[in-house]
Design a protein around this motif. Structure first.
Motif, PDB file in Angstrom:
ATOM      1  N   ALA A   1     131.652 103.078 -92.985  1.00 28.84           N
ATOM      2  CA  ALA A   1     131.569 101.816 -93.602  1.00 28.84           C
ATOM      3  C   ALA A   1     133.070 101.158 -92.990  1.00 28.84           C
ATOM      4  CB  ALA A   1     132.122 101.828 -95.103  1.00 28.84           C
ATOM      5  N   PRO A   2     133.160  99.875 -93.146  1.00 27.49           N
ATOM      6  CA  PRO A   2     134.161  98.969 -92.282  1.00 27.49           C
ATOM      7  C   PRO A   2     135.770  99.572 -92.867  1.00 27.49           C
ATOM      8  CG  PRO A   2     132.635  97.587 -93.081  1.00 27.49           C
ATOM      9  CD  PRO A   2     132.040  99.033 -93.439  1.00 27.49           C
ATOM     10  N   ASP A   3     135.871  99.936 -94.069  1.00 29.29           N
ATOM     11  CA  ASP A   3     136.982 100.665 -94.624  1.00 29.29           C
ATOM     12  C   ASP A   3     137.151 102.147 -94.062  1.00 29.29           C
ATOM     13  OD1 ASP A   3     135.095 102.106 -96.267  1.00 29.29           O
ATOM     14  OD2 ASP A   3     136.107 101.102 -98.035  1.00 29.29           O
ATOM     15  N   GLY A   4     136.312 102.789 -93.427  1.00 26.77           N
ATOM     16  CA  GLY A   4     136.560 104.082 -92.793  1.00 26.77           C
ATOM     17  C   GLY A   4     135.815 105.161 -93.527  1.00 26.77           C
ATOM     18  N   ARG A   5     135.268 104.840 -94.803  1.00 29.28           N
ATOM     19  CA  ARG A   5     134.376 105.902 -95.533  1.00 29.28           C
ATOM     20  C   ARG A   5     133.169 106.410 -94.835  1.00 29.28           C
ATOM     21  NH1 ARG A   5     132.109 102.776-100.224  1.00 29.28           N
ATOM     22  NH2 ARG A   5     132.617 100.958 -98.824  1.00 29.28           N
TER      23      ARG A   5
ATOM     24  N   VAL B   1     128.145  96.161 -98.141  1.00 27.20           N
ATOM     25  CA  VAL B   1     128.560  96.732 -96.684  1.00 27.20           C
ATOM     26  C   VAL B   1     127.418  95.843 -95.888  1.00 27.20           C
ATOM     27  CG1 VAL B   1     128.429  98.436 -94.980  1.00 27.20           C
ATOM     28  CG2 VAL B   1     129.537  98.693 -97.287  1.00 27.20           C
TER      29      VAL B   1
ATOM     30  N   LYS C   1     129.999  98.908 -83.606  1.00 32.31           N
ATOM     31  CA  LYS C   1     129.760  98.055 -84.661  1.00 32.31           C
ATOM     32  C   LYS C   1     128.482  97.408 -84.816  1.00 32.31           C
ATOM     33  CE  LYS C   1     133.260  96.290 -86.283  1.00 32.31           C
ATOM     34  NZ  LYS C   1     134.343  95.271 -86.808  1.00 32.31           N
TER      35      LYS C   1
END
Length: 121
Positions: free
Chosen positions: A62-66, A96, A116
């Motif tokens: 995910a964009p937050d690194g998850r 997302v 991305k």
């Protein structure tokens, strides 16, 4: 002018190669498998030199690194470059809209180019 373009193109290609990592994601195809579930075809170019030096995993973040999905790669791809592997059934959290795809290199880690991509699911 054509000769100048050829020289500049060659220099650009050499520069990009110089900054490439040991396992670069060079292409990603993504498709919806179900609501909020996507399948990925990931193409990686890696410097594989046997069992102790090869691209050994693919990940979708995910964009937050998850971490959303991961596939272990169980062998080197010395004679298959670049290579494409799939990663099915990745659950995409609500909200997302794009993810980051990366490859890991044993022993270098995550030093390569990522992609991305927008998710259609």
């Amino acid at each position: 002018m054509t000769g100048t373009r050829t020289i500049l193109g060659g220099l650009l290609a050499a520069a990009l190669e110089a900054i490439a990592g040991e396992a670069d994601v060079v292409d990603v195809k993504v498709r919806a498998a179900a609501p909020r579930v996507c399948d990925f075809d990931v193409t990686v170019r890696s410097v594989d030199k046997g069992w102790n030096y090869y691209a050994d995993a693919l990940e979708v973040l995910a964009p937050d690194g998850r971490l959303l999905g991961r596939r272990e790669l169980l062998h080197p791809h010395e004679t298959e470059q670049p290579f494409t592997r799939d990663l099915y059934g990745v659950r995409i959290p609500s909200g997302v809209e794009e993810v980051i795809v990366r490859a890991r290199h044993k022993p270098r880690g995550y030093d390569g180019a990522t992609k991305k991509v927008k998710v259609p699911c």
